[in-house]
Structures are given as structure tokens and as C-alpha cells.
Motif scaffolding. Structure first.
Motif, PDB file in Angstrom:
ATOM      1  N   SER A  54      45.008  39.180  31.020  1.00  0.00           N
ATOM      2  CA  SER A  54      45.128  39.132  32.477  1.00  0.00           C
ATOM      3  C   SER A  54      45.529  37.724  32.922  1.00  0.00           C
ATOM      4  O   SER A  54      45.286  36.749  32.211  1.00  0.00           O
ATOM      5  N   PRO A  55      46.135  37.603  34.101  1.00  0.00           N
ATOM      6  CA  PRO A  55      46.543  38.678  35.015  1.00  0.00           C
ATOM      7  C   PRO A  55      47.843  39.326  34.539  1.00  0.00           C
ATOM      8  O   PRO A  55      48.748  38.633  34.065  1.00  0.00           O
ATOM      9  N   ASP A  56      47.900  40.637  34.673  1.00  0.00           N
ATOM     10  CA  ASP A  56      49.066  41.398  34.230  1.00  0.00           C
ATOM     11  C   ASP A  56      49.653  42.166  35.418  1.00  0.00           C
ATOM     12  O   ASP A  56      49.054  43.141  35.875  1.00  0.00           O
ATOM     13  N   PRO A  57      50.808  41.720  35.947  1.00  0.00           N
ATOM     14  CA  PRO A  57      51.386  42.416  37.101  1.00  0.00           C
ATOM     15  C   PRO A  57      51.781  43.850  36.789  1.00  0.00           C
ATOM     16  O   PRO A  57      51.935  44.668  37.701  1.00  0.00           O
ATOM     17  N   TYR A  58      51.909  44.167  35.500  1.00  0.00           N
ATOM     18  CA  TYR A  58      52.209  45.551  35.109  1.00  0.00           C
ATOM     19  C   TYR A  58      50.944  46.422  35.074  1.00  0.00           C
ATOM     20  O   TYR A  58      51.034  47.639  34.951  1.00  0.00           O
ATOM     21  N   GLY A  59      49.776  45.774  35.107  1.00  0.00           N
ATOM     22  CA  GLY A  59      48.519  46.501  35.130  1.00  0.00           C
ATOM     23  C   GLY A  59      48.148  47.159  33.821  1.00  0.00           C
ATOM     24  O   GLY A  59      47.341  48.096  33.809  1.00  0.00           O
ATOM     25  N   ALA A 107      39.302  40.606  35.989  1.00  0.00           N
ATOM     26  CA  ALA A 107      40.269  41.355  36.780  1.00  0.00           C
ATOM     27  C   ALA A 107      41.514  41.641  35.934  1.00  0.00           C
ATOM     28  O   ALA A 107      41.832  40.897  35.004  1.00  0.00           O
ATOM     29  N   ILE A 108      42.199  42.714  36.260  1.00  0.00           N
ATOM     30  CA  ILE A 108      43.358  43.124  35.474  1.00  0.00           C
ATOM     31  C   ILE A 108      44.644  42.483  35.976  1.00  0.00           C
ATOM     32  O   ILE A 108      45.415  41.918  35.197  1.00  0.00           O
ATOM     33  N   ASP A 109      44.868  42.547  37.280  1.00  0.00           N
ATOM     34  CA  ASP A 109      46.134  42.060  37.826  1.00  0.00           C
ATOM     35  C   ASP A 109      46.008  40.755  38.597  1.00  0.00           C
ATOM     36  O   ASP A 109      46.963  40.302  39.214  1.00  0.00           O
ATOM     37  N   LYS A 110      44.824  40.145  38.556  1.00  0.00           N
ATOM     38  CA  LYS A 110      44.595  38.889  39.264  1.00  0.00           C
ATOM     39  C   LYS A 110      43.955  37.872  38.324  1.00  0.00           C
ATOM     40  O   LYS A 110      43.235  38.241  37.396  1.00  0.00           O
ATOM     41  N   PRO A 111      44.160  36.576  38.556  1.00  0.00           N
ATOM     42  CA  PRO A 111      43.560  35.545  37.698  1.00  0.00           C
ATOM     43  C   PRO A 111      42.117  35.265  38.125  1.00  0.00           C
ATOM     44  O   PRO A 111      41.795  34.209  38.672  1.00  0.00           O
ATOM     45  N   PHE A 112      41.242  36.223  37.843  1.00  0.00           N
ATOM     46  CA  PHE A 112      39.896  36.164  38.415  1.00  0.00           C
ATOM     47  C   PHE A 112      38.880  36.763  37.461  1.00  0.00           C
ATOM     48  O   PHE A 112      39.080  37.859  36.930  1.00  0.00           O
TER      49      PHE A 112
END
Length: 391
Positions: free
Chosen positions: A49-54, A91-96
Motif C-alpha cells: 500500500s498505497p495501491d491506486p489499483y486497490g 489502508a489499501i489505497d491510502k498511505p495510512f
């Protein structure tokens, strides 16, 4: 020239209906042994992560809240405890990375990992039987007791215990969550068993706001236009419904005092949880098997990291058990009355939980402990590799 990858000792484990990457604290790179950006960046890279492709293709995450998790363990310096357990929801799509709560499912794997990895003195283990591993859950400051089966001096992972949401049977591993209410606040943060929430897009809703296991907002399924028998496909593809449920979560978090402004909800994704309840109804679980209405006390569906959970979070199950034991909550209402032990239906099947709750001299409700059985096993152990420059 780019820096090479580094390797870190790690174990990939299933605990309950979740999976995560487990580390011993002292095996982490020095910069990641303390809380802060370096630790967060490392765990994000490990999970992908973060992965914009989800999809988390470039890491060990499996693109769901149930599988994008990390655990850090160390020998406990706290009297009466064997191991300290810190949980990070990645988180998957965020740097969190959210450190605000526990993972009840992965709690089932903590005792086993502690034994496997040498964090528990082997002299304390029976040759055969059970070892009660006392775990200090650092995120919430609570004790969990994992009753780990032992065979031949080693953790027994195989068995015939079946857990809905997990394909294969394994050894039963009972868990006890001791005094799971938040020490910093009341079991019911508003002092009410039922509150009114004003939610944009939903109007005024009755809600039980409880802090046991994890802060949880319970509402009636019918008030949301649901039956309480929904599966992931019924909700997770509906962006408008997800937005309304997030608005509900935000309203509940404000009412519980967990955040001060609606904007803060985005920085606290792991907590609180939203769950909706309904009286017992027959339905087909995600596996295709029928859950008979007369086999359960109520139906519950819960949201995790913005999506309907495929089964039930262990921490939310603690909240369900606690609220079910207290007359007047929306959970006990859906169950037809308060009960100290009950089986509820979730998207993957059913779960049996128990709680010991009572009132103190001032009439305030307290919960002594919550129990349930899970299972856990090591899937893979060795080294995880990440680019050195990632943190």
C-alpha cells in the motif's frame, strides 16, 4: 544507483477470519522499532500500500480490510502478562496505518505466534494440554487470554473445529477478552443505552453507542432499508450506500467523542465500527449454506474500513456479546431480550459468543469479560523483502 532490498524475519498467519504479517519487535529495522513514520512506511510497503489499483499486488496484502493487517509482538514487561501485542490496520489505497484499535480475529494468532517465536518460556508450557497465554493489547490497554492447545510441547494447529468464514477446520482456540470496555470512558460513552443520531442522507436514527472490544455504533437494519441478511455484493458495490454508512460512522464518532470534527473521521478509519442488527431470519450465507432463523438469536452485519465485512470482526463480536447481555440496547432488542450467551448470524455463517455483564453500585453497566472460540495457524514463515529506500 537504487538501494537493494532488505529482508526482515516475518510470519504470515491466519487468525480467525483475518490474515496478517507478524513481526517480533526486535526483528524490525532499528528505525521501525519505535512508533512513527518509518514504521508506518515499512508496513505499508510490506502489505503493498498505497495501491491506486486497490489490489496490493506488490505486497502481502490481499486487497481487503481482513487481510491488510500487521502485528508487532514483544516480551511483556507488564506483570502477569507474557507478551505485548500491537496491531496496525493498513489502508489499501491510502498511505495510512490506523493504530486506534485492536483486531479481535488476529488476537487468536498472537498466543500461538508468541510460543512459536520464542517469546514465551518453554518451561511454562505443558507437554500436552493447554497454555493460557496472557496478552497485553497495547492499542487499547486491555488483557486478552488465549487458551492455546499444546501437543508434544508444540502449538497444536490442526483439528476439527470449524469456524464460519474459514474454509478448512483447525484446532479450537478459546479467547477471553478481560474487562473490554475502554478505561478512558464509560461502556456507554453518552450514558444512554439508545441515542438519537442525526445523519445526513438518513435522517434521525436510533443507535446504541458502545465501547467494548472496539467502539461500535449499532443501528436497526430496517432503519437503513436493509433486512440484516445482506452479503458483501449487496452493499459494497453501492457507492451511495457506502457514503451514507460513512456519514453514519462519522455522526456516531462525534457523538462518542472519538473525533472533534467530521473531517477527523478520515484519519480514524479503523474505529468506530458500524453494525446493523435485525431479528433472526433465515438466509443463505456467502458459502451457499442456509442459516436457519431458529438457529440464531439475531442477524448482524458490520462495516470495516468502508466495506461490509465478509464475516464478523472479533472486536465487533465482543461489542455484540456485551450489548446483547444488557437489556435495552438495540442488540438485545433484536435478539428478543438480553442473553449472556447467544449465537448470531453474519454473512459467512454464525458465531457463538458469551459475556458477563452487570451493574455497579451506581447503576452503571460494566462487562467483566467476553468469550468466543477462534482458530489460527501459520501459513508461511521466513523473510519478507522490501526496498531499503521505502522507509
Amino acid at each position: 544507483m537504487s538501494k537493494p532490498q532488505i529482508k526482515i524475519l516475518a510470519t504470515y498467519m491466519r487468525g480467525g477470519t483475518s490474515k496478517g504479517v507478524f513481526f517480533r519487535l526486535n526483528d524490525l529495522p532499528p528505525a521501525a522499532r519505535e512508533p512513527g513514520p518509518a514504521r508506518d512506511k515499512l508496513l505499508l510497503r510490506v502489505l503493498g500500500s498505497p495501491d491506486p489499483y486497490g489490489k496490493q499486488i506488490d505486497g502481502l496484502g490481499n486487497a481487503s480490510s481482513s487481510t491488510s493487517k500487521a502485528v508487532i509482538l514483544s516480551k511483556s514487561q507488564r506483570p502477569g502478562h507474557h507478551v505485548d501485542y500491537l496491531f496496525g490496520q493498513v489502508a489499501i489505497d491510502k498511505p495510512f496505518v490506523d493504530w486506534s484499535g485492536n483486531c479481535g480475529n488476529l488476537s487468536a494468532a498472537v498466543g500461538a505466534f508468541a510460543i512459536h517465536s520464542g517469546l514465551v518460556d518453554s518451561a511454562l508450557l505443558p507437554q500436552n494440554g493447554h497454555a493460557d497465554i496472557h496478552i497485553w493489547q497495547q492499542n487499547i490497554g486491555k488483557t486478552i487470554i488465549a487458551r492455546v492447545p499444546i501437543s508434544g510441547g508444540q502449538v497444536q494447529e490442526t483439528g476439527d473445529f470449524e469456524l464460519d468464514g474459514v474454509t478448512f477446520p483447525a484446532a479450537e482456540l478459546p479467547l477471553t477478552f478481560v474487562d473490554p470496555a475502554d478505561d478512558e470512558g464509560a461502556l456507554f460513552p453518552t450514558a444512554n443505552l439508545v441515542d438519537k443520531l442525526e445523519v445526513p442522507g438518513l435522517g434521525s436514527l436510533d443507535a446504541t453507542l458502545i465501547n467494548a472490544g472496539i467502539p461500535t455504533i449499532f443501528v436497526r437494519a430496517g432503519d437503513l432499508g436493509y433486512r440484516g441478511t445482506e452479503l458483501q455484493g449487496d452493499i459494497n458495490g453501492d457507492k451511495a450506500a457506502l457514503a451514507r454508512l460513512e456519514a453514519l460512522r462519522t455522526a456516531g464518532a462525534l457523538k462518542m467523542g472519538l473525533i472533534k470534527t467530521p473531517q477527523e473521521a478520515a484519519t480514524r478509519q479503523h474505529t468506530p465500527k458500524v453494525a446493523f442488527v435485525a431479528p433472526p431470519t433465515s438466509y443463505n450465507a456467502s458459502s451457499g449454506k442456509t442459516v436457519a432463523g431458529d438457529s440464531i438469536a439475531l442477524c448482524v452485519r458490520a462495516m470495516s474500513m468502508g466495506q461490509l465485512h465478509h464475516a464478523m470482526m472479533g472486536t465487533a463480536a465482543v461489542a455484540i456479546a456485551t450489548a446483547a447481555a444488557i437489556p435495552g440496547t438495540l442488540v438485545s432488542e433484536a435478539a428478543g431480550g438480553a442473553a449472556n450467551r447467544l449465537r448470531f448470524g453474519h454473512p459467512s455463517g454464525t458465531l457463538l459468543v458469551g459475556a458477563k455483564a452487570g451493574q455497579d453500585a451506581s447503576g452503571n453497566w460494566q462487562v467483566q469479560d467476553v468469550s468466543m472460540s477462534r482458530s489460527a495457524r501459520i501459513i508461511m514463515e521466513g523473510w519478507v523483502r522490501v526496498p531499503e529506500e521505502c522507509f
